[in-house]
Scaffold this motif. Sequence first.
Motif, mmCIF file in Angstrom:
data_model
loop_
_atom_site.group_PDB
_atom_site.id
_atom_site.type_symbol
_atom_site.label_atom_id
_atom_site.label_comp_id
_atom_site.label_asym_id
_atom_site.label_seq_id
_atom_site.Cartn_x
_atom_site.Cartn_y
_atom_site.Cartn_z
ATOM 1 N N THR A 147 0.763 -1.198 0.049
ATOM 2 C CA THR A 147 0.079 0.033 -0.054
ATOM 3 C C THR A 147 1.049 1.153 -0.003
ATOM 4 O OG1 THR A 147 -0.110 0.010 2.506
ATOM 5 C CG2 THR A 147 -1.678 -1.307 1.358
ATOM 6 N N LEU A 148 0.400 2.251 -0.102
ATOM 7 C CA LEU A 148 0.857 3.543 0.129
ATOM 8 C C LEU A 148 1.502 3.745 1.369
ATOM 9 C CD1 LEU A 148 1.495 6.229 -1.628
ATOM 10 C CD2 LEU A 148 -0.403 7.338 -0.632
ATOM 11 N N THR A 149 0.957 3.344 2.495
ATOM 12 C CA THR A 149 1.692 3.233 3.791
ATOM 13 C C THR A 149 2.943 2.482 3.583
ATOM 14 O OG1 THR A 149 -0.254 3.400 4.848
ATOM 15 C CG2 THR A 149 1.303 2.542 6.269
ATOM 16 N N ALA A 150 2.976 1.310 3.084
ATOM 17 C CA ALA A 150 4.187 0.393 2.873
ATOM 18 C C ALA A 150 5.247 1.414 2.138
ATOM 19 C CB ALA A 150 3.835 -0.913 2.163
ATOM 20 N N TYR A 151 4.769 2.087 1.195
ATOM 21 C CA TYR A 151 5.645 2.762 0.643
ATOM 22 C C TYR A 151 6.297 3.909 1.206
ATOM 23 C CZ TYR A 151 7.437 6.291 -2.803
ATOM 24 O OH TYR A 151 7.963 7.230 -3.682
ATOM 25 N N HIS A 152 5.580 4.521 1.915
ATOM 26 C CA HIS A 152 6.202 5.564 2.742
ATOM 27 C C HIS A 152 6.927 5.065 3.887
ATOM 28 C CE1 HIS A 152 2.870 8.500 1.103
ATOM 29 N NE2 HIS A 152 4.002 8.763 0.719
ATOM 30 N N LEU A 153 6.666 3.797 4.635
ATOM 31 C CA LEU A 153 7.311 3.332 5.604
ATOM 32 C C LEU A 153 8.607 2.976 5.126
ATOM 33 C CD1 LEU A 153 4.764 1.135 7.474
ATOM 34 C CD2 LEU A 153 5.882 3.054 8.389
ATOM 35 N N GLY A 154 8.780 2.371 3.695
ATOM 36 C CA GLY A 154 9.974 2.076 2.937
ATOM 37 C C GLY A 154 10.835 3.036 3.073
ATOM 38 N N LEU A 155 10.397 4.289 2.635
ATOM 39 C CA LEU A 155 11.241 5.451 2.442
ATOM 40 C C LEU A 155 11.805 5.963 4.156
ATOM 41 C CD1 LEU A 155 8.970 7.915 0.249
ATOM 42 C CD2 LEU A 155 10.936 6.517 -0.319
ATOM 43 N N ALA A 156 10.919 5.562 4.980
ATOM 44 C CA ALA A 156 11.410 5.911 6.450
ATOM 45 C C ALA A 156 12.533 5.041 6.778
ATOM 46 C CB ALA A 156 10.295 5.878 7.409
ATOM 47 N N TYR A 157 12.596 3.924 6.311
ATOM 48 C CA TYR A 157 13.814 3.181 6.629
ATOM 49 C C TYR A 157 15.003 3.360 5.719
ATOM 50 C CZ TYR A 157 11.229 -0.158 9.671
ATOM 51 O OH TYR A 157 10.845 -0.726 10.827
ATOM 52 N N GLY A 158 14.704 4.332 4.999
ATOM 53 C CA GLY A 158 16.090 4.461 3.992
ATOM 54 C C GLY A 158 16.149 3.844 2.689
ATOM 55 N N LEU A 159 14.980 3.263 2.232
ATOM 56 C CA LEU A 159 15.032 2.335 1.280
ATOM 57 C C LEU A 159 14.856 3.281 -0.053
ATOM 58 C CD1 LEU A 159 12.859 -0.591 2.026
ATOM 59 C CD2 LEU A 159 15.248 -0.545 2.004
ATOM 60 N N PRO A 160 15.341 2.887 -1.090
ATOM 61 C CA PRO A 160 15.375 3.942 -2.423
ATOM 62 C C PRO A 160 13.948 3.756 -3.058
ATOM 63 C CG PRO A 160 16.617 1.772 -2.971
ATOM 64 C CD PRO A 160 16.410 1.896 -1.536
ATOM 65 N N SER A 161 13.418 4.660 -3.534
ATOM 66 C CA SER A 161 11.978 4.741 -3.954
ATOM 67 C C SER A 161 11.796 3.710 -5.118
ATOM 68 C CB SER A 161 11.467 6.207 -4.561
ATOM 69 O OG SER A 161 12.466 6.762 -5.525
ATOM 70 N N GLY A 162 13.038 3.450 -5.804
ATOM 71 C CA GLY A 162 12.996 2.770 -7.093
ATOM 72 C C GLY A 162 12.798 1.353 -6.643
ATOM 73 N N LYS A 163 12.897 0.902 -5.402
ATOM 74 C CA LYS A 163 12.585 -0.400 -4.913
ATOM 75 C C LYS A 163 11.203 -0.605 -4.067
ATOM 76 C CE LYS A 163 16.504 -2.816 -6.179
ATOM 77 N NZ LYS A 163 16.131 -3.777 -7.129
ATOM 78 N N LEU A 164 10.305 0.265 -4.047
ATOM 79 C CA LEU A 164 9.243 0.312 -3.625
ATOM 80 C C LEU A 164 8.070 0.490 -4.514
ATOM 81 C CD1 LEU A 164 10.223 2.570 -0.622
ATOM 82 C CD2 LEU A 164 9.856 0.088 -0.466
ATOM 83 N N SER A 165 7.148 -0.197 -4.737
ATOM 84 C CA SER A 165 5.993 -0.266 -5.675
ATOM 85 C C SER A 165 4.802 -0.331 -5.080
ATOM 86 C CB SER A 165 6.057 -1.185 -6.649
ATOM 87 O OG SER A 165 7.217 -1.341 -7.307
ATOM 88 N N PRO A 166 4.020 1.082 -4.748
ATOM 89 C CA PRO A 166 2.641 1.330 -4.269
ATOM 90 C C PRO A 166 1.593 0.687 -5.280
ATOM 91 C CG PRO A 166 3.575 3.504 -4.986
ATOM 92 C CD PRO A 166 4.436 2.403 -5.338
ATOM 93 N N VAL A 167 0.841 -0.227 -4.697
ATOM 94 C CA VAL A 167 -0.314 -0.656 -5.366
ATOM 95 C C VAL A 167 -1.666 -0.546 -4.543
ATOM 96 C CG1 VAL A 167 1.169 -2.217 -6.766
ATOM 97 C CG2 VAL A 167 0.377 -3.037 -4.504
ATOM 98 N N ARG A 168 -2.775 -0.550 -5.233
ATOM 99 C CA ARG A 168 -3.872 -0.384 -4.340
ATOM 100 C C ARG A 168 -5.049 -1.634 -4.546
ATOM 101 N NH1 ARG A 168 -6.199 5.492 -6.272
ATOM 102 N NH2 ARG A 168 -7.856 4.811 -4.902
ATOM 103 N N GLY A 169 -4.841 -2.354 -5.730
ATOM 104 C CA GLY A 169 -5.791 -3.368 -6.048
ATOM 105 C C GLY A 169 -6.444 -3.138 -7.515
ATOM 106 N N GLU A 170 -6.475 -4.463 -8.112
ATOM 107 C CA GLU A 170 -6.768 -4.227 -9.495
ATOM 108 C C GLU A 170 -5.681 -4.406 -10.501
ATOM 109 O OE1 GLU A 170 -9.803 -5.521 -10.436
ATOM 110 O OE2 GLU A 170 -10.547 -5.369 -8.373
ATOM 111 N N GLU A 171 -4.437 -4.226 -9.990
ATOM 112 C CA GLU A 171 -3.235 -4.358 -10.942
ATOM 113 C C GLU A 171 -2.955 -5.813 -11.095
ATOM 114 O OE1 GLU A 171 -2.494 -0.625 -8.200
ATOM 115 O OE2 GLU A 171 -3.215 -2.728 -7.831
ATOM 116 N N MET A 172 -2.575 -5.897 -12.648
ATOM 117 C CA MET A 172 -1.905 -7.297 -12.985
ATOM 118 C C MET A 172 -0.670 -7.196 -13.359
ATOM 119 S SD MET A 172 -3.100 -10.468 -13.512
ATOM 120 C CE MET A 172 -5.022 -10.542 -13.655
ATOM 121 N N LEU A 173 0.161 -7.571 -12.750
ATOM 122 C CA LEU A 173 1.426 -7.513 -12.829
ATOM 123 C C LEU A 173 2.372 -8.552 -13.523
ATOM 124 C CD1 LEU A 173 2.312 -6.036 -9.281
ATOM 125 C CD2 LEU A 173 1.674 -4.822 -11.401
#
Length: 334
Positions: free
Chosen positions: A148-174
Amino acid sequence: MPNIDRRRFLRDAAASTALVSAGGLAGAALTGPAHAASPAAAPVAAAPVAAAPAGRRSGPVSFRWWGTSAWRIDVGDRTVLVDPFVSRIDTGLFKGAFNEATKLEVRADVVDSLVDRAETVLVTHTHWDHYMDVPYIVERTGARAFGTLTAYHLGLAYGLPSGKLSPVRGEEMLDFGAYTVEVVSSLHSRNKSYSMAFPGVRVSQPAKPETIADLPEGDTLAYQLRVPGGPSVFFMGASDFAERNLTGLAPDVAMLALPSTTVTADYAERLLDALDRPKVVVPVHFDNFETELRNPVPMAPTDRERLDAFVAAVRRVSPRSRVLVPEYHTAYHF
């Protein structure tokens, strides 16, 4: 609806009979830990491994349960993790002395002994018993984390690069070549007060989390993984759902979270109907997840009662479904 037609087309194109095997067992009606095969040896820690080129899978597909709703899926030489919480820190939850101020302390020795590689991490929600080890795993392996977007923002808080964090919300087919992942908008379970621990979301980058209370639910997702020529497998991380979001998924195998209370009406009945009564049902999130990952699977007496009641409900509602109660580390093949 277009999304329903797409789901059914993909499912039918990859249709195959779901046979459960663990070690020497194949197609057996597994209904308890005593019927599972001996645990597979834990992989040896190693440096991050580069992902194989995109395309069809290059080997067999195995599913290993690590307690709670954590899974390791190996598709040939490519590895997907779902809610990989293996530090299993003691918060006092199973001792009747829950401490919301428990420090987040990743047990690197445990994580390293199990996670030698990963290319994709799927996060259902950001409570500590689902998300806590994710930032360390992403940093160590170079995996990409979806959530989720929360997981994305928490990842940034841990210092992870945004390029390794993919926010999704549902209905995406990856499409990952060797497998596809459909993201499903879902719901978190409710406690006896019709609420939950640590509700809330993070709409911007917070301070680095220090305690378990700093990891809120952050909205909840489910995922369906499909392997060409192999099974479609549905993963839940919390015991509630929106039926309309499950319509048309029709997985071969469903990893279903055990309901923690009875406040969600007709849980098993509605869930199994919404998923078109999967061939194989695997209960998860029933163990004492503050103990070591060692078989036999530890369960509180009340959780064993809930597990028995859920298995009975599955047999009543969907008698043709096989029920597999998993053991830790065991490689299952569907």
